[in-house]
Design an enzyme around this catalytic site. Structure first.
Site, PDB file in Angstrom:
ATOM      1  N   ALA A 193       5.455  -8.551  -0.007  1.00 31.46           N
ATOM      2  CA  ALA A 193       4.620  -9.065   1.097  1.00 31.46           C
ATOM      3  C   ALA A 193       3.255  -9.404   0.477  1.00 31.46           C
ATOM      4  O   ALA A 193       3.107  -9.340  -0.743  1.00 31.46           O
ATOM      5  CB  ALA A 193       4.510  -8.012   2.184  1.00 31.46           C
ATOM      6  N   SER A 230      -7.498  -0.144  -2.710  1.00 30.30           N
ATOM      7  CA  SER A 230      -8.353  -0.696  -1.657  1.00 30.30           C
ATOM      8  C   SER A 230      -8.886  -2.063  -2.037  1.00 30.30           C
ATOM      9  O   SER A 230      -9.075  -2.368  -3.205  1.00 30.30           O
ATOM     10  CB  SER A 230      -9.543   0.227  -1.393  1.00 30.30           C
ATOM     11  N   LYS A 252      -8.083   8.125  -1.207  1.00 28.29           N
ATOM     12  CA  LYS A 252      -7.992   6.836  -0.509  1.00 28.29           C
ATOM     13  C   LYS A 252      -8.083   7.051   1.003  1.00 28.29           C
ATOM     14  O   LYS A 252      -8.712   6.273   1.725  1.00 28.29           O
ATOM     15  CB  LYS A 252      -6.683   6.116  -0.854  1.00 28.29           C
ATOM     16  N   HIS A 254     -11.630   7.561   1.785  1.00 29.85           N
ATOM     17  CA  HIS A 254     -12.265   6.230   1.691  1.00 29.85           C
ATOM     18  C   HIS A 254     -12.115   5.498   3.023  1.00 29.85           C
ATOM     19  O   HIS A 254     -13.068   4.924   3.553  1.00 29.85           O
ATOM     20  CB  HIS A 254     -11.610   5.420   0.558  1.00 29.85           C
ATOM     21  N   ASN A 255     -10.919   5.523   3.573  1.00 33.66           N
ATOM     22  CA  ASN A 255     -10.684   4.827   4.833  1.00 33.66           C
ATOM     23  C   ASN A 255     -11.449   5.470   5.988  1.00 33.66           C
ATOM     24  O   ASN A 255     -11.953   4.773   6.869  1.00 33.66           O
ATOM     25  CB  ASN A 255      -9.195   4.769   5.147  1.00 33.66           C
ATOM     26  N   GLU A 260     -14.774   4.253   5.715  1.00 33.57           N
ATOM     27  CA  GLU A 260     -14.719   2.842   6.150  1.00 33.57           C
ATOM     28  C   GLU A 260     -14.819   2.757   7.683  1.00 33.57           C
ATOM     29  O   GLU A 260     -15.587   1.959   8.227  1.00 33.57           O
ATOM     30  CB  GLU A 260     -13.403   2.239   5.640  1.00 33.57           C
TER      31      GLU A 260
HETATM   32  C1  6PG Z   1      -8.569  -1.003   2.167  1.00 32.90           C
HETATM   33  C2  6PG Z   1      -8.338  -0.755   3.630  1.00 32.90           C
HETATM   34  C3  6PG Z   1      -6.906  -0.893   4.018  1.00 32.90           C
HETATM   35  C4  6PG Z   1      -6.649  -0.559   5.478  1.00 32.90           C
HETATM   36  C5  6PG Z   1      -7.232  -1.525   6.414  1.00 32.90           C
HETATM   37  C6  6PG Z   1      -6.754  -1.389   7.829  1.00 32.90           C
HETATM   38  O1  6PG Z   1      -9.133  -0.092   1.574  1.00 32.90           O
HETATM   39  O2  6PG Z   1      -8.229  -2.062   1.652  1.00 32.90           O
HETATM   40  O3  6PG Z   1      -8.740   0.541   3.923  1.00 32.90           O
HETATM   41  O4  6PG Z   1      -6.174  -0.031   3.208  1.00 32.90           O
HETATM   42  O5  6PG Z   1      -5.306  -0.540   5.679  1.00 32.90           O
HETATM   43  O6  6PG Z   1      -8.614  -1.456   6.377  1.00 32.90           O
HETATM   44  O7  6PG Z   1      -7.060  -0.173   8.408  1.00 32.90           O
HETATM   45  P1  6PG Z   1      -6.966  -0.019  10.005  1.00 32.90           P
HETATM   46  O8  6PG Z   1      -5.926  -0.965  10.478  1.00 32.90           O
HETATM   47  O9  6PG Z   1      -6.591   1.390  10.248  1.00 32.90           O
HETATM   48  O10 6PG Z   1      -8.325  -0.379  10.502  1.00 32.90           O
END
Ligand code: 6PG
Length: 480
Positions: free
Chosen positions: A11, A128, A182, A185-186, A189
């Site tokens: 994908a 990420s 990770k 990290h999210n 985020e």
């Molecule tokens: C990254 C992001 C990624 C994540 C999206 C969507 O580091 O590239 O964290 O891994 O999947 O940001 O996250 P949500 O759909 O939960 O907002």
């Protein structure tokens, strides 16, 4: 065998990562996808990549040189287990299976343990940077064994983003450590995004500025200490005009935020670890609140304060207050995130270099920001720092920001603008600072109704007051 690295799952993320790998000197990339059409498409669209296609797992294994190294890029969950099982069948001891998806770290711990029994290495690696990062250089957070890192390290370094001359990848720690980091990290985020969204909302409702005008504010902020990818893209999103209606795009997007679960995991894990990631939690809950239209519909007429828009007299001063409140709250979010990593490392027996984590987040990932250099500096100076925001640089910044921060939280409360992440970050900060907390009263209550006991400030030991008797104090067994 011709390929030194393989990718399973083609994908967007998988095919971009495969193309990134193929573009680096010395790599030949084997590719496999469950349905053949994706593989054919990728080969047709990118002949320059020189992919070595495989259409069965046996072919895939035969295409790879030893130790065979394969990165799985499929949707996290049951699909990952199916691919791992299939690879284990055709791989040999010493080979390396990497899961590059957003797996829950406890799944990674379980999988690593099971795969290790076969002599094959299993590495959970957080990646990420979204689609573009996968193609041009992500930030990579691999866990797994030291043995696997010997082979994997150079390959991952070749494709990672580069920040200040250093590749944004480091061996985080054993088994699930990479996916744990990770996950956090999210979580950060989520917090960063929510804080930016609150800042936008306050400016918009407080000053009446348009999204395009606020885009200019964010673009300006991006030239200062808030410089980051998320601030940069915020300006882009706010400036976008909807072609169909001519309105700002942000005004025609349905205001219900989605989530795929990693933010919730960060909070669930923190709850189990007893780590107060309150700012991150508010960000996750803010998305949940937004996504209950039935609740919002019946709540619309709840009473609120009279003035909730255009209440600001001095727009520039207000915007500067919001900027500082955002900066201070952001420091809290990162401090909480690093606290969770520290607690996770202690719980799961990982040796995680927090400074190295902050360095690999400087490029490639969604939370990349100039700010991470300050975190790296803080840990370089004091690797065991128990609370990141107590590092001298952050103390100075918080000192500079706190009056603004308080004004903004007051103004949000007074005007009825929800700013949960701003407010809870400030409460966390004040909680940490407090000389005495009302936790003492909570201990008294617990002792009253459940004989849960308490400690005293002036003597060692564990105590209980005979609340239903004569209310004298006795020494007791420690029950926590
Ligand atoms: C990254 C992001 C990624 C994540 C999206 C969507 O580091 O590239 O964290 O891994 O999947 O940001 O996250 P949500 O759909 O939960 O907002």
């Amino acid at each position: 065998a011709v390929a030194n690295i393989g990718v399973v799952g083609l994908a967007v993320m998988g095919s971009n990562l495969a193309r990134n790998l193929a573009s680096r000197e010395g790599n030949t990339v084997a590719v496999y996808n469950r349905s053949r059409s994706k593989t054919d498409e990728l080969l047709a669209e990118h002949p320059e990549a020189g992919f070595a296609p495989a259409f069965t797992y046996e072919e895939f294994a035969a295409t790879l040189t030893k130790p065979r190294t394969a990165i799985i890029m499929v949707k996290a969950g049951a699909g990952t287990d199916a691919v791992i099982n299939a690879l284990v069948e055709v791989f040999e001891p010493g080979d390396i299976i990497v899961d590059g998806g957003n797996a829950l770290f406890t799944d990674t711990i379980r999988r690593e343990k099971a795969v290790r029994e076969t002599g094959i290495n299993f590495v959970g690696a957080g990646i990420s940077g979204g689609e573009e990062g996968a193609l041009l250089g992500p930030s990579i957070m691999p866990g797994g064994s030291d043995e696997s890192w010997v082979t994997l390290g150079p390959i991952l370094k070749s494709i990672a983003a580069v920040a200040e001359g250093e590749p944004c990848v480091t061996h985080i720690g054993h088994d699930g450590a990479g996916h744990f980091v990770k996950m956090v990290h999210n979580g950060i985020e989520y917090a960063d995004m929510q804080l930016i969204a609150e800042a936008y909302d306050l400016i918009r409702r407080g000053t009446g500025k348009s999204p395009a005008e606020i885009a200019d504010v964010f673009a300006e902020w991006n030239r200062g200490e808030l410089e980051s990818y998320l601030i940069e893209i915020t300006a882009e999103v706010l400036r976008q005009v909807d072609a169909a209606t001519g309105q700002p795009l942000v005004d025609v997007i349905l205001d219900q935020a989605g989530a795929k679960g990693t933010g919730a995991w960060t909070v669930q894990t923190a709850l189990n670890l007893g780590t107060p990631v309150s700012g991150i939690a508010e960000a996750v809950f803010a998305r949940s609140l937004s996504s209950h239209p039935e609740q919002r519909a019946v709540s619309r007429d709840l009473p609120g304060p009279s003035a909730s828009t255009g209440f600001v007299d001095d727009a520039d001063a207000f915007i500067e207050d919001v900027r500082l409140a955002l900066y201070a709250s952001k420091i809290v979010a990162y401090s909480q995130g690093f606290d969770e990593i520290r607690a996770g490392a202690a719980e799961y027996d990982w040796t995680i270099d927090l400074g190295a984590v902050s360095k690999i987040w400087r490029g490639g990932c969604i939370i990349r920001a100039q700010f991470l250099n300050r975190i790296a500096d803080a840990y370089a100076e004091a690797p065991e720092l128990p609370v990141l925001l107590t590092a001298p640089y952050f103390v100075e910044a918080l000192g500079r920001a706190q009056d603004s921060w308080r004004r903004i939280v007051q103004s949000a409360a007074g005007t009825g603008i929800p700013a949960p992440a701003f407010a809870s970050s400030l409460a966390y900060y004040d909680g940490l600072r407090a000389e005495r907390l009302p936790a003492a009263l909570v201990q008294g209550q617990r002792d009253f109704f459940g004989a849960h006991t308490y400690k005293r400030v002036d003597r060692d030991g564990t105590f209980h007051t005979l609340w239903s008797g004569d209310r004298t104090e006795i020494e007791a067994e420690d029950t926590h």
